[in-house]
Write a protein that holds these residues in place. Sequence first.
Motif, PDB file in Angstrom:
ATOM      1  N   ASN A   1       0.851  -1.393  -0.010  1.00  0.00           N
ATOM      2  CA  ASN A   1       0.089  -0.050   0.064  1.00  0.00           C
ATOM      3  C   ASN A   1       0.872   1.166   0.056  1.00  0.00           C
ATOM      4  O   ASN A   1       0.540   2.321  -0.740  1.00  0.00           O
ATOM      5  N   THR A   2       1.865   1.128   0.772  1.00  0.00           N
ATOM      6  CA  THR A   2       2.787   2.625   1.054  1.00  0.00           C
ATOM      7  C   THR A   2       3.492   2.615  -0.536  1.00  0.00           C
ATOM      8  O   THR A   2       3.677   3.517  -1.111  1.00  0.00           O
TER       9      THR A   2
ATOM     10  N   ARG B   1       0.903   9.191   6.563  1.00  0.00           N
ATOM     11  CA  ARG B   1      -0.182   8.070   6.266  1.00  0.00           C
ATOM     12  C   ARG B   1       0.715   6.953   6.487  1.00  0.00           C
ATOM     13  O   ARG B   1       0.104   6.010   7.332  1.00  0.00           O
TER      14      ARG B   1
ATOM     15  N   ASP C   1       2.280   6.564  -6.673  1.00  0.00           N
ATOM     16  CA  ASP C   1       1.170   7.842  -6.883  1.00  0.00           C
ATOM     17  C   ASP C   1       1.621   9.153  -6.882  1.00  0.00           C
ATOM     18  O   ASP C   1       0.707  10.054  -7.233  1.00  0.00           O
TER      19      ASP C   1
ATOM     20  N   LEU D   1       3.098  11.599   3.049  1.00  0.00           N
ATOM     21  CA  LEU D   1       3.720  10.229   3.174  1.00  0.00           C
ATOM     22  C   LEU D   1       3.736   9.609   4.384  1.00  0.00           C
ATOM     23  O   LEU D   1       3.471   8.699   4.840  1.00  0.00           O
TER      24      LEU D   1
ATOM     25  N   ARG E   1      -0.968   4.107   9.122  1.00  0.00           N
ATOM     26  CA  ARG E   1      -1.032   2.803   8.431  1.00  0.00           C
ATOM     27  C   ARG E   1      -0.397   1.701   9.355  1.00  0.00           C
ATOM     28  O   ARG E   1      -0.863   0.558   9.564  1.00  0.00           O
TER      29      ARG E   1
ATOM     30  N   GLN F   1       2.215   1.821  -3.291  1.00  0.00           N
ATOM     31  CA  GLN F   1       1.353   2.405  -4.150  1.00  0.00           C
ATOM     32  C   GLN F   1       1.447   3.854  -3.960  1.00  0.00           C
ATOM     33  O   GLN F   1       1.215   4.684  -4.977  1.00  0.00           O
ATOM     34  N   ASP F   2       1.470   4.223  -2.684  1.00  0.00           N
ATOM     35  CA  ASP F   2       1.116   5.732  -2.414  1.00  0.00           C
ATOM     36  C   ASP F   2       2.517   6.575  -3.068  1.00  0.00           C
ATOM     37  O   ASP F   2       2.417   7.339  -3.684  1.00  0.00           O
TER      38      ASP F   2
ATOM     39  N   LEU G   1       2.903  10.459  -3.863  1.00  0.00           N
ATOM     40  CA  LEU G   1       2.848  10.965  -2.372  1.00  0.00           C
ATOM     41  C   LEU G   1       4.195  10.926  -1.760  1.00  0.00           C
ATOM     42  O   LEU G   1       4.790  10.168  -2.200  1.00  0.00           O
TER      43      LEU G   1
END
Length: 156
Positions: free
Chosen positions: A109-110, A126, A116, A123, A130, A112-113, A118
């Motif tokens: 998931n990180t 997040r 994207d 970041l 998370r 992916q951030d 971030l």
Amino acid sequence: MSKKWIIGLSILGVLVVIAGIMNATGMLDDVDPAPVEPAAEAPATPSPEEEASEIDTEAAADLAEQSALWDEWEEAAKAEAHVEAVRAVEPAFVADEDLIDRQAGRTVNTCQDIHDGLEGAELTDRVVQRMSGGTATIDAAQAEQLINAMKEHVCP
């Protein structure tokens, strides 16, 4: 089963989970496979040149197989290095196989951030959200360490 085998199998499991999630989220869509040319029909009696070409093809196939094995070992080494980096930041995150699997999901998931776009405090915040809760709570400095480990070992 020895501890090394258990760790190795755990790492392999993490890699499979990461690859599956990356595939499901489309992170692997940028990879363009090489076009495959249809094979021509071979004559009944191959010429010496064709026989030599056949041997070259077999050697290339062997090399490709060895290369694929090397890639698997390299990925396993990266996953193991990442697990060790996470352990250095917060051992509770990778205390057992279930937690390693959970950490793998959070890592994907990180990644992916990051993919994207971030970055910075957003970041870091997040990752703190998370990763905190359940087995441990981390601060911004630990989140930065985890982000650096992910970028070094896991995220493309």
